[in-house]
Motif scaffolding. Structure first.
Motif, PDB file in Angstrom:
ATOM      1  N   ILE A 111      21.153  83.766  27.883  1.00 38.06           N
ATOM      2  CA  ILE A 111      21.821  82.975  26.842  1.00 38.06           C
ATOM      3  C   ILE A 111      20.752  82.381  25.934  1.00 38.06           C
ATOM      4  O   ILE A 111      19.794  81.764  26.409  1.00 38.06           O
ATOM      5  CB  ILE A 111      22.671  81.842  27.452  1.00 38.06           C
ATOM      6  CG1 ILE A 111      23.822  82.414  28.285  1.00 38.06           C
ATOM      7  CG2 ILE A 111      23.222  80.933  26.354  1.00 38.06           C
ATOM      8  CD1 ILE A 111      24.648  81.352  28.995  1.00 38.06           C
ATOM      9  N   TYR A 112      20.939  82.571  24.641  1.00 36.13           N
ATOM     10  CA  TYR A 112      20.048  81.947  23.661  1.00 36.13           C
ATOM     11  C   TYR A 112      20.872  80.979  22.832  1.00 36.13           C
ATOM     12  O   TYR A 112      21.754  81.380  22.081  1.00 36.13           O
ATOM     13  CB  TYR A 112      19.404  83.006  22.770  1.00 36.13           C
ATOM     14  CG  TYR A 112      18.445  82.429  21.743  1.00 36.13           C
ATOM     15  CD1 TYR A 112      17.365  81.643  22.137  1.00 36.13           C
ATOM     16  CD2 TYR A 112      18.632  82.671  20.382  1.00 36.13           C
ATOM     17  CE1 TYR A 112      16.492  81.109  21.209  1.00 36.13           C
ATOM     18  CE2 TYR A 112      17.758  82.144  19.443  1.00 36.13           C
ATOM     19  CZ  TYR A 112      16.690  81.362  19.864  1.00 36.13           C
ATOM     20  OH  TYR A 112      15.821  80.822  18.938  1.00 36.13           O
ATOM     21  N   HIS A 113      20.603  79.698  23.012  1.00 33.89           N
ATOM     22  CA  HIS A 113      21.356  78.650  22.317  1.00 33.89           C
ATOM     23  C   HIS A 113      20.344  77.660  21.738  1.00 33.89           C
ATOM     24  O   HIS A 113      20.102  76.582  22.299  1.00 33.89           O
ATOM     25  CB  HIS A 113      22.298  77.958  23.302  1.00 33.89           C
ATOM     26  CG  HIS A 113      23.313  77.065  22.658  1.00 33.89           C
ATOM     27  ND1 HIS A 113      24.210  77.499  21.707  1.00 33.89           N
ATOM     28  CD2 HIS A 113      23.579  75.739  22.830  1.00 33.89           C
ATOM     29  CE1 HIS A 113      24.974  76.504  21.330  1.00 33.89           C
ATOM     30  NE2 HIS A 113      24.610  75.419  21.986  1.00 33.89           N
ATOM     31  N   PRO A 114      19.710  78.023  20.626  1.00 34.03           N
ATOM     32  CA  PRO A 114      18.590  77.228  20.095  1.00 34.03           C
ATOM     33  C   PRO A 114      18.960  75.804  19.710  1.00 34.03           C
ATOM     34  O   PRO A 114      18.081  74.954  19.589  1.00 34.03           O
ATOM     35  CB  PRO A 114      18.144  78.037  18.870  1.00 34.03           C
ATOM     36  CG  PRO A 114      19.329  78.861  18.493  1.00 34.03           C
ATOM     37  CD  PRO A 114      20.021  79.181  19.777  1.00 34.03           C
ATOM     38  N   ASN A 116      20.271  73.700  21.561  1.00 34.75           N
ATOM     39  CA  ASN A 116      19.967  72.830  22.695  1.00 34.75           C
ATOM     40  C   ASN A 116      18.664  73.165  23.403  1.00 34.75           C
ATOM     41  O   ASN A 116      18.112  72.323  24.103  1.00 34.75           O
ATOM     42  CB  ASN A 116      21.115  72.875  23.705  1.00 34.75           C
ATOM     43  CG  ASN A 116      22.280  72.008  23.280  1.00 34.75           C
ATOM     44  OD1 ASN A 116      22.119  71.075  22.506  1.00 34.75           O
ATOM     45  ND2 ASN A 116      23.457  72.321  23.762  1.00 34.75           N
ATOM     46  N   HIS A 117      18.194  74.418  23.268  1.00 33.56           N
ATOM     47  CA  HIS A 117      16.896  74.757  23.857  1.00 33.56           C
ATOM     48  C   HIS A 117      16.279  75.904  23.071  1.00 33.56           C
ATOM     49  O   HIS A 117      16.969  76.847  22.693  1.00 33.56           O
ATOM     50  CB  HIS A 117      17.039  75.134  25.329  1.00 33.56           C
ATOM     51  CG  HIS A 117      15.720  75.215  26.038  1.00 33.56           C
ATOM     52  ND1 HIS A 117      14.895  74.126  26.207  1.00 33.56           N
ATOM     53  CD2 HIS A 117      15.061  76.265  26.589  1.00 33.56           C
ATOM     54  CE1 HIS A 117      13.801  74.497  26.846  1.00 33.56           C
ATOM     55  NE2 HIS A 117      13.877  75.784  27.083  1.00 33.56           N
ATOM     56  N   MET A 118      14.990  75.831  22.858  1.00 32.34           N
ATOM     57  CA  MET A 118      14.322  76.755  21.942  1.00 32.34           C
ATOM     58  C   MET A 118      14.082  78.139  22.532  1.00 32.34           C
ATOM     59  O   MET A 118      13.818  79.088  21.801  1.00 32.34           O
ATOM     60  CB  MET A 118      12.976  76.159  21.516  1.00 32.34           C
ATOM     61  CG  MET A 118      11.967  76.026  22.648  1.00 32.34           C
ATOM     62  SD  MET A 118      10.447  75.201  22.127  1.00 32.34           S
ATOM     63  CE  MET A 118      11.027  73.504  22.088  1.00 32.34           C
ATOM     64  N   HIS A 119      14.155  78.281  23.865  1.00 34.15           N
ATOM     65  CA  HIS A 119      13.828  79.554  24.503  1.00 34.15           C
ATOM     66  C   HIS A 119      15.067  80.230  25.101  1.00 34.15           C
ATOM     67  O   HIS A 119      16.092  79.587  25.322  1.00 34.15           O
ATOM     68  CB  HIS A 119      12.796  79.343  25.618  1.00 34.15           C
ATOM     69  CG  HIS A 119      11.536  78.703  25.157  1.00 34.15           C
ATOM     70  ND1 HIS A 119      10.930  77.661  25.830  1.00 34.15           N
ATOM     71  CD2 HIS A 119      10.760  78.942  24.067  1.00 34.15           C
ATOM     72  CE1 HIS A 119       9.842  77.295  25.192  1.00 34.15           C
ATOM     73  NE2 HIS A 119       9.719  78.052  24.115  1.00 34.15           N
ATOM     74  N   MET A 120      14.907  81.505  25.374  1.00 39.74           N
ATOM     75  CA  MET A 120      15.953  82.261  26.047  1.00 39.74           C
ATOM     76  C   MET A 120      16.103  81.766  27.486  1.00 39.74           C
ATOM     77  O   MET A 120      15.119  81.525  28.181  1.00 39.74           O
ATOM     78  CB  MET A 120      15.601  83.751  26.054  1.00 39.74           C
ATOM     79  CG  MET A 120      16.668  84.642  26.649  1.00 39.74           C
ATOM     80  SD  MET A 120      18.064  84.841  25.534  1.00 39.74           S
ATOM     81  CE  MET A 120      17.329  85.926  24.290  1.00 39.74           C
ATOM     82  N   LEU A 121      17.348  81.612  27.927  1.00 43.79           N
ATOM     83  CA  LEU A 121      17.635  81.208  29.301  1.00 43.79           C
ATOM     84  C   LEU A 121      18.149  82.421  30.066  1.00 43.79           C
ATOM     85  O   LEU A 121      19.029  83.138  29.591  1.00 43.79           O
ATOM     86  CB  LEU A 121      18.667  80.084  29.325  1.00 43.79           C
ATOM     87  CG  LEU A 121      18.277  78.809  28.569  1.00 43.79           C
ATOM     88  CD1 LEU A 121      19.423  77.808  28.594  1.00 43.79           C
ATOM     89  CD2 LEU A 121      17.014  78.187  29.148  1.00 43.79           C
ATOM     90  N   THR A 122      17.605  82.637  31.256  1.00 44.58           N
ATOM     91  CA  THR A 122      17.897  83.831  32.041  1.00 44.58           C
ATOM     92  C   THR A 122      18.655  83.467  33.311  1.00 44.58           C
ATOM     93  O   THR A 122      18.283  82.532  34.022  1.00 44.58           O
ATOM     94  CB  THR A 122      16.589  84.555  32.421  1.00 44.58           C
ATOM     95  OG1 THR A 122      15.859  84.858  31.226  1.00 44.58           O
ATOM     96  CG2 THR A 122      16.885  85.850  33.167  1.00 44.58           C
ATOM     97  N   LEU A 123      19.709  84.211  33.581  1.00 42.26           N
ATOM     98  CA  LEU A 123      20.506  83.971  34.786  1.00 42.26           C
ATOM     99  C   LEU A 123      19.713  84.341  36.034  1.00 42.26           C
ATOM    100  O   LEU A 123      19.122  85.419  36.115  1.00 42.26           O
ATOM    101  CB  LEU A 123      21.793  84.803  34.728  1.00 42.26           C
ATOM    102  CG  LEU A 123      22.677  84.788  35.980  1.00 42.26           C
ATOM    103  CD1 LEU A 123      23.237  83.387  36.228  1.00 42.26           C
ATOM    104  CD2 LEU A 123      23.807  85.802  35.853  1.00 42.26           C
ATOM    105  N   TYR A 159      25.641  74.058  26.908  1.00 44.50           N
ATOM    106  CA  TYR A 159      26.400  73.764  25.691  1.00 44.50           C
ATOM    107  C   TYR A 159      26.773  72.285  25.567  1.00 44.50           C
ATOM    108  O   TYR A 159      27.664  71.935  24.801  1.00 44.50           O
ATOM    109  CB  TYR A 159      27.666  74.619  25.672  1.00 44.50           C
ATOM    110  CG  TYR A 159      27.380  76.098  25.783  1.00 44.50           C
ATOM    111  CD1 TYR A 159      26.929  76.824  24.687  1.00 44.50           C
ATOM    112  CD2 TYR A 159      27.529  76.768  27.004  1.00 44.50           C
ATOM    113  CE1 TYR A 159      26.651  78.174  24.791  1.00 44.50           C
ATOM    114  CE2 TYR A 159      27.256  78.119  27.115  1.00 44.50           C
ATOM    115  CZ  TYR A 159      26.814  78.817  26.006  1.00 44.50           C
ATOM    116  OH  TYR A 159      26.531  80.149  26.114  1.00 44.50           O
ATOM    117  N   LEU A 160      26.094  71.426  26.310  1.00 43.78           N
ATOM    118  CA  LEU A 160      26.379  69.996  26.199  1.00 43.78           C
ATOM    119  C   LEU A 160      26.064  69.491  24.789  1.00 43.78           C
ATOM    120  O   LEU A 160      25.165  70.010  24.123  1.00 43.78           O
ATOM    121  CB  LEU A 160      25.540  69.216  27.211  1.00 43.78           C
ATOM    122  CG  LEU A 160      25.936  69.350  28.682  1.00 43.78           C
ATOM    123  CD1 LEU A 160      24.930  68.622  29.558  1.00 43.78           C
ATOM    124  CD2 LEU A 160      27.335  68.817  28.924  1.00 43.78           C
TER     125      LEU A 160
END
Length: 258
Positions: A111-114, A116-123, A159-160
């Motif tokens: 998930i990439y949601h810049p 809230n966070h600048m980096h890619m998040l990996t499951l 997604y907070l």
């Protein structure tokens, strides 16, 4: 009859047309599919191709089991937490379960949601205990991990809201990943907040912080999220104040002139 071995099943499967068995994936009867005469597994070719022959969330092959055959794995899907009622899918390497619903619609591997966070998040699809860096609440499975920052999040916490306004404080508050050193207590519940975990803070009141869960309660927050950071708004207000001071000074000078 030619039989074929698949990674998701322990026995060879024969391709044939059967009318008396239901497909293990779509639950419909009839048509061509793969059949096991040892355990009576049967699935449509297209259903198997669509659901079992592509990479799973953990990148390993999943096998089909019943609760009786694999009782140690637990009775819940490790993704949606629903009870396992029928045959389910299990990874022997990661020791995780998936029900049919999650197999057909798996969680995103990243998930990439810049916002809230600048980096890619990996499951990380594992049954693993972790503390979410956003909400500070312990999780027990499948965190999303930032490999660059060494942070872990619940999926929902990605997604907070970033900036909100609550009814027990006059200023807008913004979410941060860690508070830093200090004896922090929540401005709502008055309980301790770990300095290494996320919270809401107020730029104008630097000693004040709030638990995320406390600040987002229905009777505290109206559900609206703001785009601007409090810092940006404060800078705008300071600029406005400076302009007013200049205007006031100009007015005084005009009055003093004879």
């Amino acid at each position: 009859m030619t039989e074929k071995k698949f990674p998701f099943h322990d026995h060879p499967l024969a391709y044939e047309k059967l009318d008396r068995f239901s497909c293990i994936l779509c639950k419909k009867k009839g048509g061509f599919g793969y059949f096991c005469d040892k355990c009576y597994f049967w699935g449509h070719k297209e259903c198997i191709k669509r659901s079992l022959l592509h990479p799973s969330p953990c990148k390993h092959s999943l096998k089909i089991y019943t609760l009786e055959a694999l009782g140690y794995a637990g009775d819940h899907c490790h993704f949606c937490r629903d009870y396992l009622l029928d045959d389910f899918f299990h990874c022997l390497i990661c020791n995780i379960n998936m029900d049919l619903k999650c197999l057909k619609d798996p969680p995103p591997s990243s998930i990439y949601h810049p916002k809230n966070h600048m980096h890619m998040l990996t499951l990380l699809p594992r049954v693993v205990t972790f503390t979410c860096n956003a909400c500070s609440v312990e999780g027990k499975r499948n965190p999303y991990v930032c490999l660059e920052c060494n942070l872990m999040f619940h999926k929902d916490c990605i997604y907070l809201p970033r900036v909100i306004s609550i009814n027990c404080h006059d200023h807008r508050i913004s979410r941060i990943f860690h508070l830093g050193l200090g004896d922090w207590k929540c401005g709502i519940c008055r309980q301790k907040i770990s300095c290494s975990h996320g919270a809401f803070t107020c730029l104008r009141c630097p000693s004040l912080a709030f638990h995320l869960k406390c600040a987002m309660k229905d009777d505290v927050w109206d559900g609206k999220e703001f785009e601007a950071e409090p810092k940006e708004e404060l800078e705008d207000e300071l600029e406005d104040d400076s302009e007013k001071e200049i205007e006031d000074d100009s007015s005084e000078e005009e009055i003093e002139e004879p």
